[in-house]
Design an enzyme around this catalytic site. Structure first.
Site, PDB file in Angstrom:
ATOM      1  N   ARG A  67       0.819  -1.215   0.000  1.00 52.82           N
ATOM      2  CA  ARG A  67       0.000   0.000   0.000  1.00 52.82           C
ATOM      3  C   ARG A  67       0.854   1.266   0.000  1.00 52.82           C
ATOM      4  O   ARG A  67       0.498   2.265  -0.621  1.00 52.82           O
ATOM      5  CB  ARG A  67      -0.928  -0.013   1.217  1.00 52.82           C
ATOM      6  CG  ARG A  67      -1.933   1.123   1.241  1.00 52.82           C
ATOM      7  CD  ARG A  67      -2.969   0.909   2.330  1.00 52.82           C
ATOM      8  NE  ARG A  67      -4.019   1.920   2.265  1.00 52.82           N
ATOM      9  CZ  ARG A  67      -4.390   2.668   3.296  1.00 52.82           C
ATOM     10  NH1 ARG A  67      -3.777   2.531   4.476  1.00 52.82           N
ATOM     11  NH2 ARG A  67      -5.345   3.558   3.166  1.00 52.82           N
ATOM     12  N   HIS A  71       0.505   4.537  -2.386  1.00 54.38           N
ATOM     13  CA  HIS A  71       0.287   5.888  -1.859  1.00 54.38           C
ATOM     14  C   HIS A  71       1.439   6.819  -2.204  1.00 54.38           C
ATOM     15  O   HIS A  71       1.269   8.029  -2.260  1.00 54.38           O
ATOM     16  CB  HIS A  71       0.047   5.831  -0.347  1.00 54.38           C
ATOM     17  CG  HIS A  71      -1.355   5.405  -0.002  1.00 54.38           C
ATOM     18  ND1 HIS A  71      -1.967   5.715   1.188  1.00 54.38           N
ATOM     19  CD2 HIS A  71      -2.270   4.689  -0.709  1.00 54.38           C
ATOM     20  CE1 HIS A  71      -3.200   5.214   1.203  1.00 54.38           C
ATOM     21  NE2 HIS A  71      -3.397   4.579   0.068  1.00 54.38           N
ATOM     22  N   ASN A  96      -4.074   8.441   4.991  1.00 60.92           N
ATOM     23  CA  ASN A  96      -2.929   7.798   5.643  1.00 60.92           C
ATOM     24  C   ASN A  96      -2.973   7.818   7.175  1.00 60.92           C
ATOM     25  O   ASN A  96      -2.439   6.914   7.828  1.00 60.92           O
ATOM     26  CB  ASN A  96      -1.625   8.479   5.203  1.00 60.92           C
ATOM     27  CG  ASN A  96      -1.274   8.189   3.763  1.00 60.92           C
ATOM     28  OD1 ASN A  96      -1.543   7.094   3.262  1.00 60.92           O
ATOM     29  ND2 ASN A  96      -0.684   9.156   3.081  1.00 60.92           N
ATOM     30  N   HIS A 195      -6.374  -5.677  -2.635  1.00 63.05           N
ATOM     31  CA  HIS A 195      -7.162  -5.900  -1.420  1.00 63.05           C
ATOM     32  C   HIS A 195      -7.452  -7.387  -1.192  1.00 63.05           C
ATOM     33  O   HIS A 195      -8.343  -7.726  -0.432  1.00 63.05           O
ATOM     34  CB  HIS A 195      -8.462  -5.085  -1.468  1.00 63.05           C
ATOM     35  CG  HIS A 195      -8.248  -3.607  -1.373  1.00 63.05           C
ATOM     36  ND1 HIS A 195      -9.252  -2.686  -1.574  1.00 63.05           N
ATOM     37  CD2 HIS A 195      -7.130  -2.887  -1.073  1.00 63.05           C
ATOM     38  CE1 HIS A 195      -8.755  -1.461  -1.413  1.00 63.05           C
ATOM     39  NE2 HIS A 195      -7.478  -1.550  -1.121  1.00 63.05           N
TER      40      HIS A 195
HETATM   41  C1  HEM Z   1      -9.289   1.777  -5.862  1.00 61.69           C
HETATM   42  C2  HEM Z   1      -9.159   2.649  -4.900  1.00 61.69           C
HETATM   43  C3  HEM Z   1      -8.692   2.286  -3.525  1.00 61.69           C
HETATM   44  C4  HEM Z   1      -9.295   2.666  -2.370  1.00 61.69           C
HETATM   45  C5  HEM Z   1     -10.533   3.530  -2.225  1.00 61.69           C
HETATM   46  C6  HEM Z   1      -8.543   2.078  -1.295  1.00 61.69           C
HETATM   47  C7  HEM Z   1      -8.826   2.263   0.040  1.00 61.69           C
HETATM   48  C8  HEM Z   1      -8.250   1.547   1.064  1.00 61.69           C
HETATM   49  C9  HEM Z   1      -8.641   1.641   2.442  1.00 61.69           C
HETATM   50  C10 HEM Z   1      -9.723   2.566   2.982  1.00 61.69           C
HETATM   51  C11 HEM Z   1      -7.897   0.762   3.136  1.00 61.69           C
HETATM   52  C12 HEM Z   1      -7.973   0.484   4.635  1.00 61.69           C
HETATM   53  C13 HEM Z   1      -7.267   1.577   5.382  1.00 61.69           C
HETATM   54  C14 HEM Z   1      -7.536   1.524   6.871  1.00 61.69           C
HETATM   55  O1  HEM Z   1      -8.695   1.499   7.265  1.00 61.69           O
HETATM   56  O2  HEM Z   1      -6.579   1.519   7.657  1.00 61.69           O
HETATM   57  C15 HEM Z   1      -7.022   0.113   2.211  1.00 61.69           C
HETATM   58  C16 HEM Z   1      -6.101  -0.847   2.539  1.00 61.69           C
HETATM   59  C17 HEM Z   1      -5.224  -1.410   1.641  1.00 61.69           C
HETATM   60  N1  HEM Z   1      -5.045  -1.023   0.325  1.00 61.69           N
HETATM   61 FE1  HEM Z   1      -6.304   0.109  -0.739  1.00 61.69          FE
HETATM   62  N2  HEM Z   1      -7.517   1.353  -1.797  1.00 61.69           N
HETATM   63  C18 HEM Z   1      -7.546   1.460  -3.160  1.00 61.69           C
HETATM   64  C19 HEM Z   1      -6.628   0.927  -4.051  1.00 61.69           C
HETATM   65  C20 HEM Z   1      -5.515   0.225  -3.663  1.00 61.69           C
HETATM   66  C21 HEM Z   1      -4.396  -0.078  -4.529  1.00 61.69           C
HETATM   67  C22 HEM Z   1      -4.263   0.407  -5.958  1.00 61.69           C
HETATM   68  C23 HEM Z   1      -3.511  -0.800  -3.794  1.00 61.69           C
HETATM   69  C24 HEM Z   1      -2.175  -1.355  -4.187  1.00 61.69           C
HETATM   70  C25 HEM Z   1      -1.836  -1.672  -5.415  1.00 61.69           C
HETATM   71  C26 HEM Z   1      -4.082  -0.965  -2.481  1.00 61.69           C
HETATM   72  C27 HEM Z   1      -3.535  -1.693  -1.465  1.00 61.69           C
HETATM   73  C28 HEM Z   1      -4.070  -1.794  -0.199  1.00 61.69           C
HETATM   74  C29 HEM Z   1      -3.609  -2.754   0.784  1.00 61.69           C
HETATM   75  C30 HEM Z   1      -2.589  -3.839   0.549  1.00 61.69           C
HETATM   76  C31 HEM Z   1      -4.327  -2.493   1.957  1.00 61.69           C
HETATM   77  C32 HEM Z   1      -4.163  -3.184   3.317  1.00 61.69           C
HETATM   78  C33 HEM Z   1      -3.070  -2.471   4.086  1.00 61.69           C
HETATM   79  C34 HEM Z   1      -2.758  -3.035   5.452  1.00 61.69           C
HETATM   80  O3  HEM Z   1      -3.298  -4.073   5.849  1.00 61.69           O
HETATM   81  O4  HEM Z   1      -1.919  -2.414   6.129  1.00 61.69           O
HETATM   82  N3  HEM Z   1      -5.272  -0.295  -2.426  1.00 61.69           N
HETATM   83  N4  HEM Z   1      -7.243   0.626   0.943  1.00 61.69           N
END
Ligand code: HEM
Ligand SMILES: *[C@@H]1O[C@H](CO)[C@@H](O)[C@H](O)[C@H]1NC(C)=O
Ligand SMILES: *[C@@H]1O[C@H](CO)[C@@H](O)[C@H](O)[C@H]1NC(C)=O
Ligand SMILES: *[C@@H]1O[C@H](CO)[C@@H](O)[C@H](O)[C@H]1NC(C)=O
Ligand SMILES: *[C@@H]1O[C@H](CO)[C@@H](O)[C@H](O)[C@H]1NC(C)=O
Length: 333
Positions: A67, A71, A96, A195
């Site tokens: 992630r 970002h 973030n 995800h």
């Molecule tokens: C399409 C739009 C996207 C949205 C709206 C989005 C939003 C989010 C949100 C809200 C979270 C949880 C954050 C939290 O509550 O702490 C999350 C987690 C995550 N996102 Fe996304 N995301 C998007 C695209 C992506 C992309 C493009 C990637 C990587 C290529 C990605 C990788 C991740 C990963 C791996 C997590 C888990 C992180 C962890 O467990 O520490 N996301 N994302």
């Protein structure tokens, strides 16, 4: 460093020189696989070892590192800006804050790399390599990471707030934010497939669990059993910091279960489920891609790789732009 084009040693018509210079400026500066082969030949080994140790200590770290690269790339290009501390830190931007994690691991990787070859490898490249290793070590495909990014000199908190997608965004808003970094709807679907690993805080999805959008009921596109489960995981009296798996099926495995979940209303975030269940025009495109990747695990892994490379190429600083940060948290003095 080899200079790819030495114009001064040729006698060429000035119009030609101007055209050539012009095209050099427009063409995306080239990142290369072997950028550090003579200056830091062990970098890939060192980063892999550190990422492996971090994941061994906490499996979720793979998701967190992946992630961070995303970002980073969406704000001022992949320039390590997400890693900078300070008052304009992107770490304090809404997407973030209390959420982006893994910064101590990045520090550990950086210091291991620095002891192997000091002042050579950028923090931006470390994020790109760590993201690749995280996917690979979670069961996804590996790929050759293109390298040669340099580190930016500024963080951009306003940019992080506006450029990063929010879980409550419409698909159109998400598509627009991806288009700003030259990624299209196919990339939205594929990269959302990240995800398949990691977790989200209740704060990121609890609006879906009751009175969604002032309907007086939970989000009707979420599976009723999942609603019940999440309601107990996310008590309304809580602080929103509890977490739930983004892929209820296999939280730590990089596979295509994320897409299979969407078919049955088990996407965790609103921004996940709308790719399949939304009603915007673009859903006709994303829905068929979700269906396709839900039944083509191998092609998801392959195509995910291609989108990651595309994302990782966004506006890199190269040549003498930016710097090679000594400490990923601060610009060099
Ligand atoms: C399409 C739009 C996207 C949205 C709206 C989005 C939003 C989010 C949100 C809200 C979270 C949880 C954050 C939290 O509550 O702490 C999350 C987690 C995550 N996102 Fe996304 N995301 C998007 C695209 C992506 C992309 C493009 C990637 C990587 C290529 C990605 C990788 C991740 C990963 C791996 C997590 C888990 C992180 C962890 O467990 O520490 N996301 N994302
Ligand atoms: C900050 O990011 C935004 C959105 O990506 C961009 O439009 C703006 O030019 C950036 N500002 C600086 C100072 O880099
Ligand atoms: C997105 O771009 C890729 C090439 O990078 C292309 O194969 C794909 O068809 C495009 N998708 C859409 C929806 O335009
Ligand atoms: C929420 O409600 C508004 C107004 O009724 C509507 O325009 C919007 O599409 C709804 N959003 C979702 C995500 O259902
Ligand atoms: C959630 O956890 C963070 C630390 O990660 C803490 O600073 C914050 O106060 C907690 N509560 C809320 C409501 O965010």
């Amino acid at each position: 460093m080899k200079n790819p084009i030495t114009i001064s040693s040729f006698r060429v018509p000035s119009l030609f020189v101007i055209t050539l210079l012009g095209s050099c400026m427009v063409v995306t500066p080239q990142l290369t696989k072997d950028f550090y082969s003579s200056t830091c030949s062990d970098v890939l080994k060192v980063v892999r070892r550190e990422v492996q140790n971090a994941i061994k200590a906490e499996t979720r770290m793979a998701a967190s590192l992946l992630r961070l690269h995303f970002h980073d790339c969406f704000v001022n290009g992949c320039d390590g800006s997400v890693l900078l501390d300070g008052s304009d830190s992107e770490k304090l931007a809404i997407p973030n804050r209390n959420s982006a994690r893994g910064f101590e691991v990045v520090d550990a990787i950086k210091s291991a790399v620095e002891s192997s070859c000091s002042g050579v490898v950028s923090c931006a490249d470390i994020l790109a390599i760590a993201a690749r290793d995280s996917v690979l070590l979670s069961g996804g495909n590996g790929w050759s990471v293109l390298l040669g990014r340099r580190d930016g000199l500024v963080a951009n908190q306003t940019g992080a707030n506006s450029a990063l997608p929010a879980p409550t965004d419409t698909l159109d808003a998400i598509a627009t934010k991806f288009a700003a970094v030259d990624l299209n709807l196919t990339d939205v679907v594929l990269l959302s497939g990240a995800h398949t690993i990691g977790s989200a805080r209740c704060a990121s999805f609890s609006d879906r669990l009751s009175d969604f959008n002032d309907t007086g009921a939970p989000d009707s596109t979420m599976d009723a059993n999942l609603v019940t489960q999440l309601q107990s995981a996310c008590p309304t009296t809580g602080d929103g910091n509890n977490t739930a798996p983004l892929d209820v099926n296999s939280i730590d495995l990089f596979d295509n279960h994320y897409f299979q979940n969407l078919l049955v209303g088990k996407g965790l975030l609103h921004s996940d489920q709308i790719l399949f269940s939304g009603d915007e025009p673009a859903v006709s495109t994303t829905k068929s891609l979700v269906q396709f990747y839900s039944s083509n695990a191998g092609l998801f892994l392959d195509h995910f790789t291609a989108s990651m490379i595309k994302m990782g190429n966004k506006s890199p600083l190269t040549g003498s732009a930016g710097e090679i940060r000594k400490n990923c948290r601060v610009v060099n003095s």
